[in-house]
Scaffold this motif. Sequence first.
Motif, PDB file in Angstrom:
ATOM      1  N   MET A  29       0.819  -1.210   0.000  1.00 29.46           N
ATOM      2  CA  MET A  29       0.000   0.000   0.000  1.00 29.46           C
ATOM      3  C   MET A  29       0.853   1.259   0.000  1.00 29.46           C
ATOM      4  O   MET A  29       0.562   2.228  -0.708  1.00 29.46           O
ATOM      5  CB  MET A  29      -0.951  -0.001   1.208  1.00 29.46           C
ATOM      6  N   LYS A  30       1.919   1.261   0.765  1.00 24.53           N
ATOM      7  CA  LYS A  30       2.815   2.425   0.794  1.00 24.53           C
ATOM      8  C   LYS A  30       3.404   2.679  -0.588  1.00 24.53           C
ATOM      9  O   LYS A  30       3.440   3.827  -1.062  1.00 24.53           O
ATOM     10  CB  LYS A  30       3.930   2.192   1.810  1.00 24.53           C
ATOM     11  N   GLU A  61       0.613   3.815  -3.176  1.00 24.58           N
ATOM     12  CA  GLU A  61       0.242   5.208  -2.942  1.00 24.58           C
ATOM     13  C   GLU A  61       1.312   6.156  -3.464  1.00 24.58           C
ATOM     14  O   GLU A  61       1.006   7.180  -4.099  1.00 24.58           O
ATOM     15  CB  GLU A  61      -0.001   5.436  -1.450  1.00 24.58           C
ATOM     16  N   ASN A  73       0.523   8.696  -6.549  1.00 27.86           N
ATOM     17  CA  ASN A  73       0.615  10.124  -6.223  1.00 27.86           C
ATOM     18  C   ASN A  73       1.666  10.811  -7.078  1.00 27.86           C
ATOM     19  O   ASN A  73       1.498  11.972  -7.483  1.00 27.86           O
ATOM     20  CB  ASN A  73       0.942  10.316  -4.736  1.00 27.86           C
ATOM     21  N   SER A 107      -1.782   6.053 -14.207  1.00 33.32           N
ATOM     22  CA  SER A 107      -2.622   5.057 -13.529  1.00 33.32           C
ATOM     23  C   SER A 107      -3.308   4.105 -14.503  1.00 33.32           C
ATOM     24  O   SER A 107      -3.588   2.950 -14.153  1.00 33.32           O
ATOM     25  CB  SER A 107      -3.669   5.756 -12.654  1.00 33.32           C
ATOM     26  N   GLU A 128      -9.992   4.575  -1.298  1.00 34.49           N
ATOM     27  CA  GLU A 128      -9.621   5.729  -2.101  1.00 34.49           C
ATOM     28  C   GLU A 128      -8.417   5.473  -3.007  1.00 34.49           C
ATOM     29  O   GLU A 128      -8.409   5.842  -4.185  1.00 34.49           O
ATOM     30  CB  GLU A 128      -9.328   6.930  -1.195  1.00 34.49           C
ATOM     31  N   THR A 129      -7.394   4.849  -2.489  1.00 36.89           N
ATOM     32  CA  THR A 129      -6.156   4.663  -3.251  1.00 36.89           C
ATOM     33  C   THR A 129      -6.345   3.780  -4.473  1.00 36.89           C
ATOM     34  O   THR A 129      -5.714   3.991  -5.515  1.00 36.89           O
ATOM     35  CB  THR A 129      -5.057   4.049  -2.357  1.00 36.89           C
ATOM     36  N   VAL A 130      -7.225   2.790  -4.384  1.00 41.00           N
ATOM     37  CA  VAL A 130      -7.309   1.782  -5.441  1.00 41.00           C
ATOM     38  C   VAL A 130      -8.605   1.811  -6.244  1.00 41.00           C
ATOM     39  O   VAL A 130      -8.696   1.126  -7.264  1.00 41.00           O
ATOM     40  CB  VAL A 130      -7.118   0.368  -4.845  1.00 41.00           C
TER      41      VAL A 130
END
Length: 478
Positions: free
Chosen positions: A235-236, A239, A243, A249, A275-277
């Motif tokens: 996840m880190k 993200e 970003n 993307s 939100e991220t994915v």
Amino acid sequence: MKVEAPFIHLIKLHTKYYLYDVNSKMIVNISNDLFDFFKNNENIKAEIEIPHKLEDEVRRLLKYDLFSKTDTGYEIEYPQGTNLEEILNNCMRIMTLQVTQNCNLRCKYCVYSGSYSNRVHSNKRMSFETAKSAIDFLYAHSSMTTSIGIGFYGGEPLLEFDLLKKCVEYAKMKFIGKDLSFTLTTNATLLTEEIMKFFVKNNFFVTISFDGPQVIQDKNRVMADGKSGSFETVMKNVEMFLNKYPDFSWHVSFNAVLDPTNDFSCSNDFFMNFETVKSITANGVLVSTYGLKKELEKDETFSIAYEYEMFKNFLCSCGKLDKIGSKLSVAYIEQLEKLVAKREVGIEKNKKFAHPGGPCLIGVHKFFVNADGNFYPCERVDESANVTKIGNIKSGFDFDRIRELLNIGKLTENECKNCWAFQFCIQCFRSAVDGDKLSKEKRLAKCKSSKMNAEESIKDYIVLKEYHSKFGEGLRGN
């Protein structure tokens, strides 16, 4: 009135009745009476006397060239088999390189985990000399191709990032003037800013193997120490990637392996709403059963949740919902369009050869080079079985073996020619691999499930066609 014994498959869907005519590949809505008549006479191979009350309906169907023969009438042979050498010598367009057999994760459902009939993880890596020779081979066999795709696979390919860089630079030099793209499947634990920049610069399409929320990701996708989960690291990195390069993307997708002992709703909610994915394409695939040494465990709650979200996807496709139920299962509807709606309706006159669906055309759809430089049809095969090996970078293609694998239908020719699901079969040679040989018995053992899946696909197609016109022609009314 008499007609030839029809080569059909009867389908009852709720209160309606259909037949699938094998030779014309047409799906036809019929009356209950005609359905019952054919059902009661389905074992008759000679001409059938049609009752007077059904003659008008049968005459209407005959206008569409239905009921032509009692088998496919084809010889079993892969369509491109006659000019296979020409295609593979000039028209290759894709290659996947196994840059390493090692991985920094030990996923519990991995096909290299020891739970499958396959190789296991090892420290074997591809040398640049082997990779260079493989790229040279692709170049020498793609003179008539304008677009080239090179993929990197493992294990975890980012363990060999330096090799990746060398391969990319060499391929860019080699394929000047051609549309060149790269693909990579990664667990994303090793992503760095340098690697991300490299992906963006070199037109990579990145598939991230990621199962979803922490409770599910960390259950199966554990680090090589067998203790630590991978969720937080992935996840880190994801993200940071998204970003830093938000416009990239659309080059990124997730591949989630769906463990049927998990909570599907939990995974689905994550990919739909986190939100991220949530804006990234995600595909869900069930844990593979090919070569699995013991029966896969299943939980009924998983199936219930999965089917409910699939139902919502159908409602969305029919215009009854504004939003799909699940990204993880939407690919099924897209596959329906390919498998059923876009099937060839009507047959070519004088067509002599055909082959059940399933095998991919090697070098055009799939082509895999392992760390030793051996050739295989794709990355999903059992590398430990000699029968799946189709050549190597030194000797080139083994055309006899390729023909054997492409023409896997010849192994069960009589059964295939008389099978109503001929057009819908998705079995490739993998289902017949038995050690170092191809087994007729193993292939036939998969037929029951193949036919069941084919019928379910037809039923689903009929439902969608009833409510949405985009699913093409080939479904006719009474």
